[in-house]
Scaffold this motif. Structure first.
Motif, short mmCIF file in Angstrom:
data_model
loop_
_atom_site.label_atom_id
_atom_site.label_comp_id
_atom_site.label_asym_id
_atom_site.label_seq_id
_atom_site.Cartn_x
_atom_site.Cartn_y
_atom_site.Cartn_z
N ARG A 99 -17.50 34.00 -50.86
CA ARG A 99 -18.77 34.72 -50.87
C ARG A 99 -18.57 36.19 -51.25
NH1 ARG A 99 -22.77 31.71 -48.08
NH2 ARG A 99 -23.89 33.58 -47.49
N GLY A 100 -17.44 36.47 -51.86
CA GLY A 100 -17.19 37.83 -52.34
C GLY A 100 -16.84 38.81 -51.23
N CYS A 101 -16.61 38.29 -50.00
CA CYS A 101 -16.36 39.20 -48.88
C CYS A 101 -15.07 40.01 -49.06
CB CYS A 101 -16.30 38.44 -47.57
SG CYS A 101 -17.86 37.67 -47.16
N LEU A 119 -23.13 38.21 -55.45
CA LEU A 119 -22.66 37.58 -54.22
C LEU A 119 -23.02 38.51 -53.05
CD1 LEU A 119 -19.13 36.39 -55.38
CD2 LEU A 119 -21.04 34.93 -54.74
N PRO A 120 -23.36 37.94 -51.88
CA PRO A 120 -23.87 38.82 -50.81
C PRO A 120 -22.81 39.66 -50.09
CG PRO A 120 -23.89 36.52 -50.10
CD PRO A 120 -23.50 36.51 -51.54
N LEU A 121 -21.53 39.27 -50.18
CA LEU A 121 -20.46 39.97 -49.46
C LEU A 121 -20.72 40.00 -47.96
CD1 LEU A 121 -20.20 41.02 -52.47
CD2 LEU A 121 -19.32 43.13 -51.54
N LEU A 122 -21.30 38.90 -47.46
CA LEU A 122 -21.62 38.79 -46.04
C LEU A 122 -21.01 37.51 -45.47
CD1 LEU A 122 -25.40 39.66 -46.34
CD2 LEU A 122 -23.66 41.14 -45.33
N TYR A 123 -20.76 37.51 -44.16
CA TYR A 123 -20.14 36.35 -43.51
C TYR A 123 -21.21 35.43 -42.94
CZ TYR A 123 -15.97 39.12 -44.09
OH TYR A 123 -14.96 39.83 -44.65
#
Lengths: 228, 232
Positions: free
Chosen positions: A85-87, B82-86
């Motif tokens: 998710r790009g994290c 992409l949200p860059l969130l978990y």
């Protein structure tokens, strides 16, 4: 709004807490590692006709084989969660020393591995009728797990950038983790066979040196590993 | 606020950016437009310090990249497709995590402000995995503005959003820009870009082919300008 530059320690703790909170909610990673570990132990139990002497001699091998493969599952999943998710970009964009990302992920991975080991050891003790709850043996398991996750976290950060990450991680990890796995098996075997402490000093020293060297190497190269 | 000179980016033998020059004044909202494969995402990744330039000079908020990347990152907010969130953390937990990573001291107050700004205050205890794509994107913007950055980079923020979610995102983007922040946004949605941005740069074949301000487009529209730029 007041802001301060987050220290390496604070950023590391933030990542560890985030990983533990997410995992205790989803239980995806620990469940996979645990089910795999218990299955391996059960299969060995049925596959090998074991008398007491043989049980003691194979215990270290069976345990470390289980820990190593289950650990690979955990390492892969832990980094995939960040990548999918790009994290990982979110982490890399934070104004912190990037070593904090390595230490945070390595400590989380170690925690997951230790939780699985803490469940596997009593099950193994019951199935194989071998007492594994000895402080010296637990110390070896801790040192071995530290070395394995130290190098595994670094390599999983490399492997996760590729399309073949699931296959690539074990291929990269096992050759490099051979010293830590051999030393762990040797030290565990010696302790279970009732050897003197001096006899297991060599593998113990290898474990300690390996842990220090790979943590230091990862600290120095992690920045380059995650950069495009 | 952003100064780029003769930027070159290579991946192996493939050259993506070919001596690109780019300049953004403080408070400007620049829409970076171009066809797929023009190098927009690569360029934004370099500006956000996620990728190293092969050659050239890049300066953001007065700091040089890649040597002063930590200073740049502290002044930068990035939103990608992409949200860059978990997904296994709640909206509040996600923002609190990033607040800790950015060293924000009064976290609870800031979290409430940001959640109100993106209209998710009532969903703060809900898991992000249960959010719609539009809600995740609004929370992603909340994450990016959490540390009150001077420069914001948006990489295709409308990807995968329906009409309602896109309109809601328009409002959030306007409020982000209204605070005087410098914004660079890549998008294929020319109508939305025309509505929001104050300047339009067309990136083609690794360089900025043409550039026009909103005033320059009074006699024409963005679509015509875009087509004309690519044809020439």
């Amino acid at each position: 709004m007041k802001r301060s530059s987050p220290s390496l320690l604070k950023a590391t703790l933030a990542i560890v807490q985030k990983d533990l909170a997410a995992e205790f909610r989803s239980r995806e990673l620990i469940s996979a590692m645990l089910v795999f570990s218990l299955l391996v132990i059960l299969i060995f139990n049925f596959a090998l006709e074991l008398d007491i002497k043989v049980r003691q001699s194979v215990t270290a091998g069976v345990l470390w084989t289980t820990f190593a493969f289950a650990g690979t599952l955990g390492l892969n999943r832990s980094m995939s969660v960040e990548k999918d998710r790009g994290c990982i970009d979110g982490l890399l964009l934070a104004p912190v020393d990037r070593s904090a990302i390595y230490f945070g992920k390595a400590i989380s991975n170690l925690a997951f591995m230790l939780i699985v080991e803490a469940i596997v050891l009593p099950v193994y003790s019951m199935l194989y009728n071998v007492n594994l709850f000895r402080l010296d043996l637990l110390g070896v398991i801790l040192l071995g797990s530290i070395g394995y996750t130290a190098v595994g976290t670094l390599l999983s950060a490399m492997a996760v950038q590729t399309r073949t990450r699931d296959v690539l991680l074990p291929i990269l990890l096992f050759p490099i983790a051979v010293p830590v796995l051999l030393a762990s098996v040797k030290a565990s075997n010696g302790l279970l066979a009732g050897a003197e402490f001096a006899e297991v000093l060599t593998p113990l020293n290898i474990l300690i040196v390996y842990d220090i060297v790979f943590i230091a190497v990862a600290f120095m190269v992690f920045d380059f590993v995650v950069e495009e | 606020m952003i100064e780029v000179k003769k930027l070159v980016k290579r991946f192996g033998l493939k050259v993506i950016l070919r001596g690109l020059d780019f300049h953004v004044e403080p408070g400007e909202f620049v829409a970076l437009l171009g066809p797929n494969g023009a190098g927009k995402t690569t360029f934004l990744r370099i500006l956000s310090s996620l990728s190293r330039p092969s050659m050239g000079e890049v300066q953001v908020a007065g700091y040089k990249l890649p040597h002063e990347a930590a200073q740049v990152r502290a002044r930068l907010g990035v939103v990608s497709h992409l949200p860059l969130l978990y997904p296994d953390l709640t909206a509040e937990e996600n923002l609190r995590f990033y607040a800790r990573m950015y060293g924000i001291e009064d976290q609870e107050q800031r979290l409430t402000e940001v959640l109100e700004m993106v209209g998710l205050e009532h969903r703060r205890k809900d898991l992000v995995g249960a959010f719609s794509r539009g809600m995740q994107q609004r929370l992603a913007i909340g994450r990016a503005v959490l540390h009150d950055p001077e420069v914001m980079l948006f990489d295709e923020p409308y990807t995968g959003l329906d009409q309602d979610a896109s309109e809601m995102l328009d409002e959030v983007l306007r409020s982000v820009a209204a605070k005087g922040r410098t914004v660079v946004m890549t998008s294929h949605d020319l109508a939305r870009a025309e509505d929001l941005a104050t300047r339009f740069d067309i990136l083609s074949r690794g360089v900025i082919a043409t550039s026009a301000t909103r005033d320059d487009l009074k006699t024409t529209n963005l679509l015509a300008f875009y087509k004309q730029s690519l044809e020439s």
